[in-house]
Every structure is written in structure tokens, then in C-alpha cells.
Design a protein around this motif. Structure first.
Motif, mmCIF file in Angstrom:
data_model
loop_
_atom_site.group_PDB
_atom_site.id
_atom_site.type_symbol
_atom_site.label_atom_id
_atom_site.label_comp_id
_atom_site.label_asym_id
_atom_site.label_seq_id
_atom_site.Cartn_x
_atom_site.Cartn_y
_atom_site.Cartn_z
ATOM 1 N N VAL A 136 34.143 7.339 6.546
ATOM 2 C CA VAL A 136 34.393 6.302 7.563
ATOM 3 C C VAL A 136 33.400 5.143 7.435
ATOM 4 O O VAL A 136 33.777 3.966 7.456
ATOM 5 C CB VAL A 136 34.320 6.918 8.982
ATOM 6 N N PRO B 284 19.187 10.735 11.097
ATOM 7 C CA PRO B 284 19.847 9.637 11.812
ATOM 8 C C PRO B 284 21.045 10.115 12.631
ATOM 9 O O PRO B 284 22.048 10.560 12.075
ATOM 10 C CB PRO B 284 20.311 8.713 10.682
ATOM 11 N N ARG C 28 33.021 16.772 17.299
ATOM 12 C CA ARG C 28 33.898 17.039 16.161
ATOM 13 C C ARG C 28 34.312 18.504 16.212
ATOM 14 O O ARG C 28 33.587 19.350 16.735
ATOM 15 C CB ARG C 28 33.180 16.733 14.831
HETATM 16 P P1 TYD Z 1 31.101 12.318 9.250
HETATM 17 O O1 TYD Z 1 30.568 13.531 8.580
HETATM 18 O O2 TYD Z 1 30.920 10.988 8.605
HETATM 19 O O3 TYD Z 1 32.655 12.613 9.550
HETATM 20 P P2 TYD Z 1 33.715 11.773 10.473
HETATM 21 O O4 TYD Z 1 33.135 10.464 10.813
HETATM 22 O O5 TYD Z 1 34.872 11.650 9.543
HETATM 23 O O6 TYD Z 1 33.977 12.634 11.656
HETATM 24 O O7 TYD Z 1 30.453 12.243 10.710
HETATM 25 C C1 TYD Z 1 30.566 13.310 11.641
HETATM 26 C C2 TYD Z 1 29.972 12.844 12.948
HETATM 27 O O8 TYD Z 1 28.563 12.639 12.751
HETATM 28 C C3 TYD Z 1 30.511 11.504 13.425
HETATM 29 O O9 TYD Z 1 30.604 11.536 14.847
HETATM 30 C C4 TYD Z 1 29.465 10.487 12.996
HETATM 31 C C5 TYD Z 1 28.170 11.291 13.067
HETATM 32 N N1 TYD Z 1 27.131 10.894 12.097
HETATM 33 C C6 TYD Z 1 25.825 10.621 12.547
HETATM 34 O O10 TYD Z 1 25.521 10.715 13.757
HETATM 35 N N2 TYD Z 1 24.889 10.266 11.628
HETATM 36 C C7 TYD Z 1 25.157 10.135 10.290
HETATM 37 O O11 TYD Z 1 24.251 9.775 9.501
HETATM 38 C C8 TYD Z 1 26.504 10.435 9.834
HETATM 39 C C9 TYD Z 1 26.874 10.322 8.400
HETATM 40 C C10 TYD Z 1 27.446 10.817 10.787
#
Ligand code: TYD
Ligand code: NAD
Length: 338
Positions: free
Chosen positions: A87, A208, A217
């Protein structure tokens, strides 16, 4: 039976190649992958010399190449995992998402029509449904929930889903679509939340978390996703969409704290950073249709699955260091500059 698996050098496609090659020794599998930053041959190292497996490098948007491959191989089934999947990257550069995730699907389906492939399965995502409010735990995504996307990534996946259903209705192409929740497990590229946090925590780096970490999720082990797709391509009904999820909802903060606990690292590593633009609040799948109609049941639960995944990441440092190319280092610098 001959099955084409596109995107098989990536996270879920790679796990699917392992799962299928092992389970169906009498079928033949061809993996087609462009080997973008997210595709890695080492993910397939254990099965490269199997009699029933072959790897081909190529792009699903390359019409001539795809046509020639289909002419030569005469596939019975095509399972499409190939996609740009992150994303945050889609927010920085949407164009490549439209190319691979939409034009690539059109190219594959045109070849399926021409060479009369018996099934085209599109691996989609629950993100096509948009998000659910945090204060309504009673709401879930059903197969008929309207498509309502938030990011260029989810918009590209929803566009592909619409195109797949259009090919079914207009040309009677025998299609199925699966929409799965967030996956975790072995071979996940360390740009996604779980492997990123494991890696950073291990190195005592700041972790982060976007916004307040309260986004939810619905986590599913990648092998449970594989078993669901296996059932759909063998027993699923043509023209149908199947949601896949195991009711494992967690806030991002809960996930990060679990990883810290397993690794024995302090919560002081957590760092709340600027939120993702358009950040979806909650995803939650209702898997009743695939459970009742196809008898699918997940094998893993999050609490034990996450411990095994952390262990896999610790035990596979060589794989991790090899996928962390120069391109990935540039991405980290750009994405986490503050
Ligand atoms: P991600 O693994 O990128 O999957 P998606 O956005 O497809 O659900 O992210 C999972 C969740 O974690 C999403 O709510 C965004 C958050 N996130 C962070 O808080 N910090 C980060 O560095 C990343 C990559 C994601
Ligand atoms: P990934 O980024 O790990 O792997 C994608 C693979 O596709 C890579 O090997 C890459 O080289 C290949 N690829 C990309 N563009 C290509 C192209 N044009 N031609 C050929 N190959 C190309 O992704 P992933 O997490 O394994 O996701 C696989 C599929 O599952 C995607 O379609 C994604 O939308 C969907 N999905 C992912 C999740 C998740 O949690 N990761 C959840 C639900 C659905």
C-alpha cells in the motif's frame, strides 16, 4: 493437470508453489515471475529441481511473451498472484500498480480465452471492500459488500476484480476470485508490518507505528490461504467470489507488543509516526461461504503462528539479507525519513 502460478517468487505465491508441488506430485507446475524487488529465487530454492516444477522469468503485462508461453505449455489452470502488493509504495507510485495489477490481469485472461484454459483464478484481497469503523465489531466483509477502495493498491485490485467478472459475463471465461485478509508467515518481504517489526526489534531499532496503532487487521497464516485457494480451484464454483479469513483480529499495537514480548525486547522501542494517508481502520472477513460450501477451515491460530513466524525470521537471516537489495534500502530511507 498443468497449473500456471504467476508471482510464485513472492511471499504468498512462493508458499503456494511449495504447498502444491508437495501435495500434487503428479501435476505439473510452472511458476512465472518478473522477479521485481519483491520476487526472490531463493524462496523457491527447495523446489527448483523437482520434476513437477519449472520456473520461467517474465512479465504478465508482456502480451507476446504470455501468448507464447500459453501456446507452448497448454495450461489447465492459471492462478494469478503476480501483483504490486504494498500500500505505501502505491501511495508513492500508483502507475506500476495499474500496469501489473490491472493490465497484467487483462493480458493473462486474454491468453486464457485464446487457449481455452479451464480456470482462471484471481488472488484478490479484502482491501477491495475498503474499511470498517473501529466501534462496530459486529460488522464484517461479506462477498456482496460493495467495493469501496481507499488506496491506489486496493483500487487497482478492485479494478482487476471488476474486469475478471466482466470476462466471466461477456466471454464466459471460467473464473473464480478469492479475497483474503492480511497474511503472515515464512518468506514475507520485510517491508510489511510483521517482518519489518521483527527485523527492527531484533536490531534494537525504533519501531514505526502509523498513527496511534489502533488500526485493526485480520491475520491469517499464509498456508491457510494456500489451502483455501487449493479448494477453490478444485471445488469452487465458476463465477463466484470467496472470502478467506480466520477471525484473528488484532490492533497493530497488539501485534507489535506480541512480537516484542516473544523477542524479549522493551516496549520503549515503539515509535508513533505520521499516519499513512487514507489509512484503512479495520478489516474483518466473514469466511462463512468458503467454510460452509467448500469445507475450508484454517489450521493455524495467530498466537502460535506468530511465534513460529518470528522463529522462521530468526532462523533465516541469509534469506532476509539477500532480499534486502539496494532498492529496498532506498525504500526504507524514503518511507521512514522522519
Ligand atoms: P501492511 O503490512 O503494510 O499491510 P496492509 O496495509 O496491506 O494492511 O500494514 C499492516 C498494518 O500495519 C497497517 O494498518 C499499516 C500498519 N503499519 C505500520 O503501522 N507501520 C509500518 O511501518 C507498516 C509497514 C505498516
Ligand atoms: P509479493 O509482493 O510478496 O509478491 C508479488 C510477486 O509478484 C513477486 O514475486 C513479484 O516479482 C511478482 N510480480 C509483480 N509484478 C509482476 C509482473 N508484472 N509480472 C510477473 N510477476 C510480477 O506479494 P504477496 O504478498 O505474495 O501477494 C500476492 C498476491 O496476494 C497479490 O495479488 C496480493 O494482492 C494478494 N494478497 C496479499 C495479501 C497479503 O497479506 N500479503 C493478502 C491478500 C491478498
Amino acid at each position: 493437470m498443468k497449473i500456471l502460478i504467476t508471482g510464485g517468487a513472492g511471499f504468498i505465491g512462493g508458499n503456494f508453489c511449495h504447498y502444491m508441488v508437495e501435495k500434487y506430485p503428479n501435476d505439473k507446475f510452472v511458476c512465472l515471475d518478473a522477479l521485481t524487488y519483491a520476487g526472490n529465487m531463493e524462496t523457491l530454492a527447495d523446489i527448483l529441481d523437482r520434476q513437477n516444477f519449472k520456473f520461467v522469468k517474465g512479465n504478465i503485462c508482456d502480451t507476446e511473451f504470455v501468448d507464447q508461453l500459453f501456446a507452448e505449455e497448454k495450461f489447465d489452470i492459471v492462478v494469478n498472484f503476480a501483483a504490486e502488493s504494498h500500500v505505501d509504495r502505491s501511495i508513492q507510485n500508483p502507475k506500476i500498480f495499474l500496469e501489473s495489477n490491472v493490465i497484467g490481469v487483462q493480458t493473462l485472461m486474454d491468453a486464457c480465452r485464446k487457449y481455452k484454459v479451464a480456470r482462471f483464478h484471481q488472488v484478490s484481497t479484502d482491501e477491495v471492500y475498503g474499511d470498517l469503523p473501529l466501534d462496530r465489531p459486529d460488522l464484517f466483509f461479506h462477498e456482496d459488500t460493495p467495493l469501496h477502495t481507499s488506496s491506489p493498491y486496493s483500487a487497482s485490485k478492485a479494478s482487476a476484480d471488476l474486469l475478471v467478472m466482466a470476462y466471466y459475463r461477456t466471454y464466459q471465461l471460467p473464473v473464480t476470485i478469492s479475497r483474503c485478509s492480511n497474511n503472515y508467515g515464512p518468506y514475507q518481504f520485510p517491508e510489511k508490518l510483521i517482518p519489518l517489526i521483527i527485523k527492527k526489534a531484533q536490531n534494537n531499532e525504533k519501531l514505526p507505528i502509523y498513527g496511534k496503532g489502533e488500526n485493526v487487521r485480520d491475520w491469517l497464516h499464509v498456508l491457510d490461504h494456500c489451502s483455501a485457494i487449493d479448494l477453490i480451484i478444485h471445488k469452487g464454483k465458476v463465477g463466484e467470489v470467496y472470502n478467506i479469513g480466520g477471525h484473528n483480529e488484532r490492533t497493530n499495537l497488539e501485534v507489535v507488543k506480541t512480537i516484542l514480548k516473544v523477542l524479549g525486547k522493551p516496549e520503549s522501542l515503539i515509535s508513533f509516526v505520521t499516519d499513512r494517508p487514507g489509512h484503512d481502520r479495520r478489516y474483518a472477513i466473514d469466511p462463512e461461504k468458503i467454510t460452509k460450501e467448500l469445507g475450508w477451515k484454517p489450521k493455524y491460530n495467530f498466537d502460535t503462528g506468530i511465534v513460529a513466524t518470528i522463529k522462521w525470521n530468526l532462523d533465516n537471516q541469509a534469506w532476509l539479507s539477500h532480499v534486502e537489495s539496494g532498492e529496498y534500502q532506498n525504500w526504507l530511507k524514503k518511507q521512514y525519513k522522519d
